[in-house]
Design an enzyme around this catalytic site. Structure first.
Site, PDB file in Angstrom:
ATOM      1  N   HIS A  20       0.850  -1.201   0.000  1.00 17.38           N
ATOM      2  CA  HIS A  20       0.000   0.000   0.000  1.00 17.38           C
ATOM      3  C   HIS A  20       0.880   1.243   0.000  1.00 17.38           C
ATOM      4  O   HIS A  20       1.358   1.690   1.047  1.00 17.38           O
ATOM      5  CB  HIS A  20      -0.914  -0.028   1.229  1.00 17.38           C
ATOM      6  CG  HIS A  20      -2.006   1.002   1.185  1.00 17.38           C
ATOM      7  ND1 HIS A  20      -3.338   0.688   1.309  1.00 17.38           N
ATOM      8  CD2 HIS A  20      -1.964   2.345   1.013  1.00 17.38           C
ATOM      9  CE1 HIS A  20      -4.067   1.783   1.236  1.00 17.38           C
ATOM     10  NE2 HIS A  20      -3.247   2.814   1.059  1.00 17.38           N
ATOM     11  N   HIS A  22       1.197   4.992  -2.405  1.00 15.92           N
ATOM     12  CA  HIS A  22       0.658   5.791  -3.517  1.00 15.92           C
ATOM     13  C   HIS A  22       1.785   6.455  -4.303  1.00 15.92           C
ATOM     14  O   HIS A  22       2.636   7.125  -3.712  1.00 15.92           O
ATOM     15  CB  HIS A  22      -0.284   6.867  -2.981  1.00 15.92           C
ATOM     16  CG  HIS A  22      -1.523   6.310  -2.340  1.00 15.92           C
ATOM     17  ND1 HIS A  22      -2.730   6.241  -3.004  1.00 15.92           N
ATOM     18  CD2 HIS A  22      -1.743   5.782  -1.114  1.00 15.92           C
ATOM     19  CE1 HIS A  22      -3.648   5.711  -2.202  1.00 15.92           C
ATOM     20  NE2 HIS A  22      -3.074   5.418  -1.044  1.00 15.92           N
ATOM     21  N   ASP A  24       1.650   9.052  -6.234  1.00 16.38           N
ATOM     22  CA  ASP A  24       1.620  10.516  -6.126  1.00 16.38           C
ATOM     23  C   ASP A  24       1.879  10.996  -4.699  1.00 16.38           C
ATOM     24  O   ASP A  24       1.936  12.199  -4.461  1.00 16.38           O
ATOM     25  CB  ASP A  24       0.295  11.077  -6.657  1.00 16.38           C
ATOM     26  CG  ASP A  24      -0.921  10.347  -6.124  1.00 16.38           C
ATOM     27  OD1 ASP A  24      -0.801   9.162  -5.765  1.00 16.38           O
ATOM     28  OD2 ASP A  24      -2.000  10.949  -6.055  1.00 16.38           O
ATOM     29  N   GLU A 211     -10.672   3.309   7.679  1.00 17.35           N
ATOM     30  CA  GLU A 211      -9.660   4.307   8.051  1.00 17.35           C
ATOM     31  C   GLU A 211     -10.401   5.496   8.664  1.00 17.35           C
ATOM     32  O   GLU A 211     -10.330   5.739   9.858  1.00 17.35           O
ATOM     33  CB  GLU A 211      -8.852   4.731   6.821  1.00 17.35           C
ATOM     34  CG  GLU A 211      -7.800   5.787   7.117  1.00 17.35           C
ATOM     35  CD  GLU A 211      -7.130   6.318   5.837  1.00 17.35           C
ATOM     36  OE1 GLU A 211      -7.674   6.117   4.738  1.00 17.35           O
ATOM     37  OE2 GLU A 211      -6.071   6.963   5.960  1.00 17.35           O
ATOM     38  N   ASP A 295       2.081   3.994   2.777  1.00 24.95           N
ATOM     39  CA  ASP A 295       0.972   4.808   2.289  1.00 24.95           C
ATOM     40  C   ASP A 295       1.453   5.957   1.396  1.00 24.95           C
ATOM     41  O   ASP A 295       1.171   5.971   0.204  1.00 24.95           O
ATOM     42  CB  ASP A 295       0.111   5.336   3.443  1.00 24.95           C
ATOM     43  CG  ASP A 295      -1.325   5.635   3.029  1.00 24.95           C
ATOM     44  OD1 ASP A 295      -1.708   5.299   1.891  1.00 24.95           O
ATOM     45  OD2 ASP A 295      -2.081   6.193   3.850  1.00 24.95           O
TER      46      ASP A 295
HETATM   47 ZN   LIG Z   1      -3.835   4.815   0.913  1.00 25.29          ZN
END
Ligand SMILES: [Zn+2]
EC number: 3.5.4.4
Length: 356
Positions: A20, A22, A24, A211, A295
């Site tokens: 997990h 990202h 960006d 979350e 993340d």
């Molecule tokens: Zn995420």
């Protein structure tokens, strides 16, 4: 077996797997500054160190919506072929430098079309950059396999298009799908049509759930939409009382549904209160298939080495615990079984054996 404590340098060399992360949210600050200059985008500061600090400060606001707003500046430099190629290649090299041997990178192509690229061109360009990064990492003696998850943005109306894209590129480096963006107010079942399509086409997917929102979101993601993994899932603890699992928590543990947990990110968005108290430790001890993730490395000012070090220092984790979450991640990766097995047997386990 005696539990083994480890220091930061040993941790940096351990083989890691991240499910997990990202694209960006993981740019190098200096790259953001350079690319912003070429496309004429105004940043809060043009000093890379100050920019890195600005990201962490904005991300520490404790608000998921404001956290997500910091992506404006990374996305601004990811609208051209040049920007996508460079950020994707550097993404891979940064994972390799962090000791990552398997990574799944995720991003929403619909957010990269402001410069005129089509959705398909965005995916092709990112794959080209990732491939260049993997070739360089392998040549440098630090091979890393990176698979792509395409995301749809849950608050917009292009999720089905993104799912079609994942189906179209499944044999070209895309290994799965996700929905990202603000969770509260945008439940997974709003996009049931996209998930049903992915299931019919046998494309695996994960869903950000549990979350900012609680059990109903996790329930929908798993039991209505059919997700194979859950992004974050920290709120599954709402279904565990005094160590006793409710039906949903029991499903997650017993069906071996991987929880893609991101401790530092959760502290920043207010989904957890401290590393010491983060549910990842209790869930690991209860036998859940927990995985450890970054993340957003730029936005959270973190790396896999840092996340592992924090758990060792503040939550009493041992190298055996780090091995467990790494093996968990590879087991639940969206690449074929034979590749997962080879990664565990030939790379992960020997790497930990050498450290123990
Ligand atoms: Zn995420």
């Amino acid at each position: 077996m005696t539990a083994t404590r480890v220091d930061a340098e040993v941790i940096r060399r351990l083989p890691k797997a991240v499910l997990h992360d990202h694209l960006d949210g993981g740019l190098r600050p200096a790259t953001v500054v350079e690319l912003a200059e070429t496309v004429g985008h105004t940043l809060p500061t043009t000093d890379p160190d100050e920019l890195a600090a600005w990201y962490c400060e904005a991300a520490n606001s404790g608000d998921l919506v404001r956290y997500i707003a910091t992506f404006e500046h990374t996305l601004a430099v990811m609208q051209t072929r040049e920007g996508l190629l460079r950020t994707a290649e550097e993404y891979v090299l940064d994972l390799a430098a962090d000791g990552v041997v398997y990574g799944e990178v995720r991003y929403a192509p619909e957010l990269n079309t402001n410069g005129g690229l089509t959705l398909a061109e965005v995916v092709e360009t990112v794959q080209e950059g990732l491939a260049a990064g993997m070739a360089k990492a392998a040549a440098a003696g630090t091979p890393v396999r990176v698979g792509t998850l395409l995301c749809g943005m849950r608050m917009f109306d292009r999720v089905r298009e993104a799912a079609d894209l994942a189906v179209a590129f499944r044999d070209a480096g895309v290994v799965g799908f996700d929905i990202a963006g603000a969770e509260d107010g945008f439940p997974p079942a709003d996009h049931l049509d996209a998930f049903e399509h992915l299931r019919r086409e046998s494309v695996p997917f994960t869903i950000h759930a549990g979350e900012a929102h609680g059990l109903p979101s996790i329930h929908q993601a798993l039991q209505v939409c059919g997700a194979q993994r859950i992004g974050h899932g920290v709120r599954i603890t709402d279904d565990i009382v005094d160590g006793k699992l409710g039906r949903l928590a029991g499903w997650v543990r017993d069906r071996r549904v991987a929880l893609e947990m991101c401790p530092t990110s959760n502290l920043q968005t207010g989904a957890a209160t401290s590393i010491a108290e983060h549910p990842i430790t209790a869930l690991k001890d209860l036998g859940f298939r927990v995985t450890l993730n970054t993340d957003n490395r730029l936005v959270s000012g973190t790396t896999m080495t840092r996340e592992m070090s924090l758990l060792v220092e503040e939550a009493g984790w041992t190298v055996e615990d780090l091995r467990t979450v790494t093996v968990n991640a590879v087991k639940s990766a969206f690449i074929p079984f034979d590749e997962r097995k080879a990664l565990i047997e030939d790379v992960v386990l020997p790497g930990y054996a050498a450290a123990l």
